[in-house]
Scaffold this active site. Structure first.
Site, PDB file in Angstrom:
ATOM      1  N   ASN A 212     -28.553  40.622  11.642  1.00 33.95           N
ATOM      2  CA  ASN A 212     -27.300  39.903  11.380  1.00 33.95           C
ATOM      3  C   ASN A 212     -26.128  40.615  12.059  1.00 33.95           C
ATOM      4  O   ASN A 212     -26.312  41.637  12.716  1.00 33.95           O
ATOM      5  CB  ASN A 212     -27.070  39.763   9.875  1.00 33.95           C
ATOM      6  CG  ASN A 212     -27.051  41.108   9.189  1.00 33.95           C
ATOM      7  OD1 ASN A 212     -26.213  41.946   9.465  1.00 33.95           O
ATOM      8  ND2 ASN A 212     -28.027  41.339   8.314  1.00 33.95           N
ATOM      9  N   ASP A 280     -32.950  39.880   4.317  1.00 33.82           N
ATOM     10  CA  ASP A 280     -33.690  39.502   3.112  1.00 33.82           C
ATOM     11  C   ASP A 280     -35.175  39.336   3.393  1.00 33.82           C
ATOM     12  O   ASP A 280     -36.006  39.567   2.535  1.00 33.82           O
ATOM     13  CB  ASP A 280     -33.118  38.203   2.535  1.00 33.82           C
ATOM     14  CG  ASP A 280     -31.766  38.452   1.894  1.00 33.82           C
ATOM     15  OD1 ASP A 280     -31.600  39.529   1.296  1.00 33.82           O
ATOM     16  OD2 ASP A 280     -30.877  37.593   2.007  1.00 33.82           O
ATOM     17  N   ASP A 308     -35.508  45.035  -2.253  1.00 41.18           N
ATOM     18  CA  ASP A 308     -34.069  45.045  -2.536  1.00 41.18           C
ATOM     19  C   ASP A 308     -33.668  46.471  -2.932  1.00 41.18           C
ATOM     20  O   ASP A 308     -34.050  46.966  -3.990  1.00 41.18           O
ATOM     21  CB  ASP A 308     -33.742  44.045  -3.653  1.00 41.18           C
ATOM     22  CG  ASP A 308     -32.245  43.841  -3.783  1.00 41.18           C
ATOM     23  OD1 ASP A 308     -31.507  44.859  -3.829  1.00 41.18           O
ATOM     24  OD2 ASP A 308     -31.798  42.691  -3.822  1.00 41.18           O
ATOM     25  N   ILE A 309     -32.942  47.112  -2.048  1.00 37.18           N
ATOM     26  CA  ILE A 309     -32.618  48.542  -2.228  1.00 37.18           C
ATOM     27  C   ILE A 309     -31.655  48.754  -3.393  1.00 37.18           C
ATOM     28  O   ILE A 309     -31.823  49.655  -4.212  1.00 37.18           O
ATOM     29  CB  ILE A 309     -32.061  49.113  -0.907  1.00 37.18           C
ATOM     30  CG1 ILE A 309     -33.147  48.980   0.167  1.00 37.18           C
ATOM     31  CG2 ILE A 309     -31.625  50.560  -1.054  1.00 37.18           C
ATOM     32  CD1 ILE A 309     -32.660  49.057   1.583  1.00 37.18           C
ATOM     33  N   PHE A 327     -22.422  45.178  -2.916  1.00 36.13           N
ATOM     34  CA  PHE A 327     -21.511  44.260  -2.225  1.00 36.13           C
ATOM     35  C   PHE A 327     -21.994  42.840  -2.442  1.00 36.13           C
ATOM     36  O   PHE A 327     -23.190  42.603  -2.599  1.00 36.13           O
ATOM     37  CB  PHE A 327     -21.461  44.567  -0.722  1.00 36.13           C
ATOM     38  CG  PHE A 327     -20.416  45.574  -0.381  1.00 36.13           C
ATOM     39  CD1 PHE A 327     -20.564  46.900  -0.747  1.00 36.13           C
ATOM     40  CD2 PHE A 327     -19.270  45.186   0.297  1.00 36.13           C
ATOM     41  CE1 PHE A 327     -19.592  47.824  -0.450  1.00 36.13           C
ATOM     42  CE2 PHE A 327     -18.286  46.105   0.609  1.00 36.13           C
ATOM     43  CZ  PHE A 327     -18.442  47.427   0.238  1.00 36.13           C
ATOM     44  N   LYS A 341     -23.919  38.281  -9.988  1.00 37.50           N
ATOM     45  CA  LYS A 341     -24.713  39.279  -9.249  1.00 37.50           C
ATOM     46  C   LYS A 341     -24.658  40.653  -9.914  1.00 37.50           C
ATOM     47  O   LYS A 341     -25.648  41.368  -9.970  1.00 37.50           O
ATOM     48  CB  LYS A 341     -24.217  39.364  -7.810  1.00 37.50           C
ATOM     49  CG  LYS A 341     -25.230  39.981  -6.880  1.00 37.50           C
ATOM     50  CD  LYS A 341     -24.862  39.816  -5.415  1.00 37.50           C
ATOM     51  CE  LYS A 341     -25.022  38.404  -4.936  1.00 37.50           C
ATOM     52  NZ  LYS A 341     -24.618  38.221  -3.545  1.00 37.50           N
TER      53      LYS A 341
HETATM   54  O1  C5P Z   1     -28.371  39.494  -3.279  1.00 39.05           O
HETATM   55  P1  C5P Z   1     -27.514  39.889  -2.140  1.00 39.05           P
HETATM   56  O2  C5P Z   1     -28.266  40.158  -0.871  1.00 39.05           O
HETATM   57  O3  C5P Z   1     -26.335  38.998  -1.924  1.00 39.05           O
HETATM   58  O4  C5P Z   1     -26.887  41.284  -2.612  1.00 39.05           O
HETATM   59  C1  C5P Z   1     -26.073  42.044  -1.791  1.00 39.05           C
HETATM   60  C2  C5P Z   1     -26.121  43.461  -2.219  1.00 39.05           C
HETATM   61  O5  C5P Z   1     -27.452  43.902  -2.328  1.00 39.05           O
HETATM   62  C3  C5P Z   1     -25.473  44.395  -1.202  1.00 39.05           C
HETATM   63  O6  C5P Z   1     -24.935  45.478  -1.888  1.00 39.05           O
HETATM   64  C4  C5P Z   1     -26.654  44.810  -0.354  1.00 39.05           C
HETATM   65  O7  C5P Z   1     -26.439  46.064   0.278  1.00 39.05           O
HETATM   66  C5  C5P Z   1     -27.767  44.905  -1.372  1.00 39.05           C
HETATM   67  N1  C5P Z   1     -29.087  44.596  -0.846  1.00 39.05           N
HETATM   68  C6  C5P Z   1     -30.035  45.591  -0.735  1.00 39.05           C
HETATM   69  N2  C5P Z   1     -31.294  45.301  -0.312  1.00 39.05           N
HETATM   70  C7  C5P Z   1     -31.642  44.046   0.030  1.00 39.05           C
HETATM   71  C8  C5P Z   1     -30.705  43.012  -0.077  1.00 39.05           C
HETATM   72  C9  C5P Z   1     -29.438  43.314  -0.512  1.00 39.05           C
HETATM   73  O8  C5P Z   1     -29.703  46.754  -1.040  1.00 39.05           O
HETATM   74  N3  C5P Z   1     -32.859  43.814   0.446  1.00 39.05           N
END
Ligand code: C5P
Length: 409
Positions: A212, A280, A308-309, A327, A341
């Protein structure tokens, strides 16, 4: 008592509120604070060196070209002596000088040469305070890391009413008590932070990937801001063209999986800020060779979810950081979706921004955010430089960590 034996250097500026410096000095001395002062040329129109010296029991320093004072103590050691420098009152003119880095007399030279925290206490007419030039200087100075108290709303010496009145010596005193209390706590704790930033790349084959537009700028600025506050900070950054400063500890990664591994290696930390725009999805498998145009089997395009970190960090029972910040980039119902969220992702703060707005967020120097806490309290920051927003976020994180204070304003 945390103010005892602290060393405070007060620069007394030229304004009708300069006399209040005497009340503040009296309060500080009563509480065993060491006070030294610099009286500016215009400050001398309002208070005398004799009255100041009588209270501080120290020489009042005046002009940079005063050979006697330079022999006794030069402008560098004067700033090194202090634990904190206060400018009271801070006039509009003084703010201008500070924001352009002028060093024309002892006061401005000491401030330019200083490596200490500086608290500015503005006092001026409401129109002067609200003037675009002053407001721009305010932002610049906050960006440089200067602290501000006030101005308050009230009736001014000129008879007009509005924002511009100097905070009272009592208010300043309470501020100082809180400031030093936090500093002392902070010294004992030695906090550690990790920040994720930038995009991730998920390769389909050796040359093609899913990614992205994220530049990584906001996360990078947050890492710098945390480091500036004395927090040991590691930045875990996805690929971007951003040039990082040498002072920051940076680990560069490519994919979400690598980012997660690096996060795991960095634990335990006290603060985790997930500013990365993590992909994602990722391809289930990566082709060893470049996928040919004519290929019929498009299995390579099958995707699976990335870890999802943020979720991993905030739900980590063994090593959950005390502050987990996420964020939320949204294109509609920004606040509503972000409030959802924060609950779903179980984090302590969420930084919400509207990514549909032009010239903001992704790949821009500017951002506009709302900082939301678990209780739904919101602090919004209008369009500002990402460095400015980063300083504000870092300060809120630290305040929350130190005081367990749930207030974010
Ligand atoms: O659910 P969404 O992707 O909108 O959430 C955004 C937040 O989750 C951001 O803080 C982003 O850094 C974190 N994130 C993450 N790992 C992912 C997807 C999102 O840490 N795979």
């Amino acid at each position: 008592m945390s103010l005892k034996n602290k060393k405070i250097l007060i620069v007394i500026g030229g304004g009708i509120s300069a006399y209040k410096a005497l009340d503040l000095i009296r309060l500080l001395k009563k509480n065993n604070v060491n006070v030294k002062t610099i009286l500016t040329k215009s400050g001398k129109e309002f208070v005398t060196p004799l009255s100041i010296t009588t209270l501080t029991k120290n020489k009042t320093f005046e002009d940079i070209f005063d050979k006697n004072s330079e022999a006794e103590i030069d402008h560098i050691s004067l700033s090194r002596w202090a634990d904190l420098i206060i400018v009271l009152p801070t006039t509009a003119n003084f703010m201008t000088k500070l924001s352009i880095g002028k060093a024309e007399d002892l006061a401005t030279t000491v401030l330019l040469a200083s490596n200490k925290d500086v608290l500015l206490v503005p006092a001026m007419n409401v129109r002067m305070w609200l003037h675009k030039a002053t407001q721009r200087n305010l932002k610049t100075l906050q960006d440089y890391g200067y602290y501000f108290i006030g101005p308050e709303k009230g009736e001014m010496a000129c008879g007009e009413y509005g924002e511009g009145k100097m905070s009272s010596p009592r208010q300043i005193y309470s501020y100082l008590k809180n400031y030093f209390h936090q500093k002392d706590l902070f010294k004992k704790k030695k906090f550690k932070a990790l920040v994720t930033t930038g995009p991730t790349r998920e390769y389909l084959d050796p040359v093609r990937y899913i990614s992205n537009e994220s530049s990584g700028k906001q996360g990078y600025e947050i890492a710098l801001a945390l480091k500036k506050l004395g927090i040991k900070t590691k930045l875990i950054a996805g690929p971007s063209s951003l040039i990082y400063s040498k002072g920051l500890k940076i680990k560069k990664i490519i994919s979400a999986k690598e980012m997660l591994n690096e996060v795991k290696k960095s634990l335990p930390v006290d603060i985790a800020v997930c500013a990365a725009a993590v992909s994602d999805f990722k391809p289930i498998s990566k082709s060893k060779n470049k996928i040919k145009k004519g290929i019929s089997n498009l299995d390579y395009m099958s995707l699976e979810k990335n870890p999802d970190i943020l979720d991993y960090l905030s739900k980590n029972n063994k090593a959950r950081p005390k502050m987990v910040v996420g964020f939320s980039a949204e294109t509609e119902n920004v606040i509503q979706n972000s409030k959802k969220k924060i609950k779903e992702k179980y984090c302590d703060l969420i930084i919400a921004n509207d990514v549909s707005k032009k010239d903001l967020g992704f790949n821009s120097e500017y951002n506009e955010v709302s900082i939301i806490d678990k209780k739904g309290r919101i602090k919004s920051i209008q369009r500002s430089k990402k460095s400015y927003i980063a300083n504000a976020i870092a300060k809120i994180i630290l305040d929350k960590l130190l005081t367990n204070d749930k207030n974010i304003n």
